[in-house]
Structures are given as structure tokens and as C-alpha cells.
Design an enzyme around this catalytic site. Structure first.
Site, PDB file in Angstrom:
ATOM      1  N   LYS A  74       0.803  -1.212   0.029  1.00 45.91           N
ATOM      2  CA  LYS A  74       0.085  -0.213   0.229  1.00 45.91           C
ATOM      3  C   LYS A  74       0.868   1.326  -0.285  1.00 45.91           C
ATOM      4  CE  LYS A  74      -3.921  -2.235   2.171  1.00 45.91           C
ATOM      5  NZ  LYS A  74      -5.237  -2.086   2.876  1.00 45.91           N
ATOM      6  N   ASP A 110      -9.906   2.483   2.533  1.00 47.58           N
ATOM      7  CA  ASP A 110     -10.067   1.668   3.723  1.00 47.58           C
ATOM      8  C   ASP A 110     -11.076   2.390   4.742  1.00 47.58           C
ATOM      9  OD1 ASP A 110      -8.779  -0.695   2.736  1.00 47.58           O
ATOM     10  OD2 ASP A 110      -6.964   0.190   3.337  1.00 47.58           O
TER      11      ASP A 110
END
Ligand code: ATR
Length: 280
Positions: A74, A110
Site C-alpha cells: 500500500k 479503507d
């Protein structure tokens, strides 16, 4: 009519990770696409450690439309993109990439996924609440901004390593009432919500929290899902707390990704129910 037009490829998406074969993202996006008769390709892309940039560049050069990015890439994804949203910049990490006008853009869905799952699916009110976020790694960093945007009265970040919690709290101090603690110095107060953002669940380790933290009025949430989250969820329930794993967060972050790519918000309820049944 030109054959190339008849044979035009569907828009291609991938989830990039290592490991990635276990990912539920292809199944989730296939269901979102089917809801509206939208046709796209969505598959997994296993990338060797240290080769994110090369493989992501190849995927987009070959016409890829977008990617979700999971562990451990990420931060690489955020660095790879030429432009980033505010929430990706705050997180310093991206789970979403999209090719737009010849430029790869990064976002981080997220935190939005967590907040939507808590507030809409689970009925946990975040405004004016007291939240304990346990962990200060990449997973925690991705959700601090959206949690603060939901206007809690207090957000305590508790971490095994004091320095990481302090750094994270300082990085977000301008956005709301956030403070740092260690696992041994968690302030004694009434927590409405306790979020496990440590990697203990995914590593099969247990996370024992002080008794006053996980009490009957609290809602406990593990950002991992399925069997990995079971130990924490059961631990919380044994203390009388309501508890849930992060399957809804997974589906909701996917829905936000789908909306950004395709311009239409999918219906998450039936997809979440189907996956829940699979893990039951
Ligand atoms: P991720 O991207 O999954 O967040 P990470 O950045 O390696 O992974 O962070 C892992 C988090 O889990 C950290 O907060 C880590 O605590 P430290 O900063 O002290 O390392 C936490 N963690 C991992 N194992 C743990 C354990 N056994 N007990 C408590 N916390 C743990």
C-alpha cells in the site's frame, strides 16, 4: 465494422498483493458489476516483493484501468501514483489506483469502508463517541483520518511501541482530538468502540486488553475478517461486548473503489450477506 471494435477488451482491474490468491476482491467486484449488468474483468495479480513499481507500470502500460492494492504494497502504491487524494496523502498509503487521462491516481478507501460498515451496517454511532484504536502500523494509519472526520469526542491510539503511537497521533493532531498511549497505559475511561488494527489477528497471535477497556457497553471491531479475527471477537464477547470482524469493511472499501472507477455505488448488503454465510 472493424473487427478490433467488435473484439474491444473489457476494462481490466486487478487486486495486487503478495500473497493474493486468497483475496475476496474478484468475487466482490464480480457481484457489484453483475448488479448493473456492467461488464469488466477483475483478477488477482501476484507481485514479487520488491517489484511493485515494475509490475504496476506494466499493468497500466498494457491498458489496465484500475487496481486495488493490498499487503504489503500500500505504501508502494501511494509512491507509484502520479497524483493522490487528500485521504491517501494523510494515510501515506493507497489501496486504490486508477488510470485517468494518462495519469495514475491514488486513493485510500479503507477508512471510508470502516466508517460506513460501523455506522451504516452495524449501527455504531461515531459522533461524540470515545474510540480506542489499537495498533499504529499501516492499517491503523489508513483509518485515523476518516475516524476523526466522523467527529468522535476522543480517539486514543494505543500501541505496543510507544513511539509509533505518538508519531501517528501527532500526524493527525490538527484533524481532531487524538492522543497516544501504550498497551500498558491505555487511559481508563468508557470506550464506546475498540478497533483492533494490529496485525495480531493475521499472524494468529492474541491481543489481550485490560478489563476496563473491553466492557459490556463497548463495541469491538477487528479489521481482519473470517477465522483470523475469531480470537479477538470471541475475547471481546467473553467480556460482554458486542463484536464484529472486518468483513463489512472489506466489502465497503471495495464498494467505494467500484464507485470511484465506475461512477455507480453498488448495493453492498446482499454481497456482505453472501460472504457472511460463506464464513458462518
Ligand atoms: P499493518 O500494515 O498490518 O498495520 P504493520 O505496519 O507491521 O502492519 O503494523 C503492525 C501493528 O500490529 C503494529 O501496531 C504492531 O505494534 P508495534 O508497532 O509495536 O510493532 C502491532 N502488533 C503486531 N504484533 C503485535 C502483538 N503481538 N501485540 C501487540 N501489537 C502487535
Amino acid at each position: 465494422m472493424a473487427r478490433s471494435i467488435i473484439m474491444a477488451r473489457l476494462d481490466r482491474y486487478v487486486v495486487i498483493g503478495n500473497p493474493v490468491s486468497h483475496s475476496l476482491s474478484p468475487a466482490i467486484h464480480a457481484r457489484f458489476a453483475a448488479q448493473a449488468g456492467d461488464s469488466l474483468e477483475y483478477s488477482t495479480l501476484l507481485v514479487p516483493l520488491g517489484h511493485f513499481e515494475r509490475e504496476a507500470a506494466r499493468f497500466f502500460a498494457e491498458g489496465g484501468a484500475g487496481a486495488n492494492v493490498t499487503l504489503p504494497f500500500k505504501i508502494d502504491a501511494f509512491r507509484f501514483a502520479q497524483r493522490a487524494s487528500e485521504r491517501a496523502r494523510l494515510a501515506g498509503a493507497a489501496n486504490f489506483l486508477a488510470m485517468r487521462g494518462g495519469i495514475v491516481e491514488a486513493d485510500n478507501t479503507d477508512g471510508a469502508g470502516l466508517v460506513v460498515d460501523l455506522e451504516r451496517n452495524l449501527g455504531v454511532a461515531l459522533a461524540a463517541s470515545t474510540i480506542l484504536l489499537v495498533g499504529a502500523g499501516g492499517a491503523a494509519r489508513g483509518v485515523v483520518g476518516p475516524l476523526l472526520a466522523a467527529r468522535p469526542a476522543r480517539l486514543v491510539i494505543a500501541n505496543r511501541t510507544a513511539e509509533r503511537a505518538r508519531e501517528l497521533a501527532e500526524a493527525f493532531a490538527a484533524l481532531g482530538p487524538v492522543e497516544a498511549a501504550t498497551l500498558q497505559s491505555i487511559p481508563e475511561t468508557r470506550y464506546d468502540l475498540v478497533v483492533n488494527a494490529t496485525s495480531t489477528s493475521t499472524h494468529g497471535a492474541s491481543l489481550e486488553l485490560p478489563r476496563q477497556v473491553l466492557a459490556a457497553h463497548a463495541f469491538a471491531y477487528d479489521m481482519a475478517y473470517g477465522p483470523a479475527a475469531r480470537a479477538f471477537v470471541e475475547h471481546a464477547r467473553s467480556r460482554g461486548a458486542r463484536a464484529c470482524d472486518g468483513l463489512g469493511m472489506l466489502v465497503e472499501q471495495a464498494a467505494e473503489s467500484f464507485r470511484l472507477w465506475r461512477g455507480r455505488a453498488p448495493e453492498t448488503g446482499p454481497v456482505l450477506a453472501e460472504l457472511r454465510a460463506r464464513f458462518a
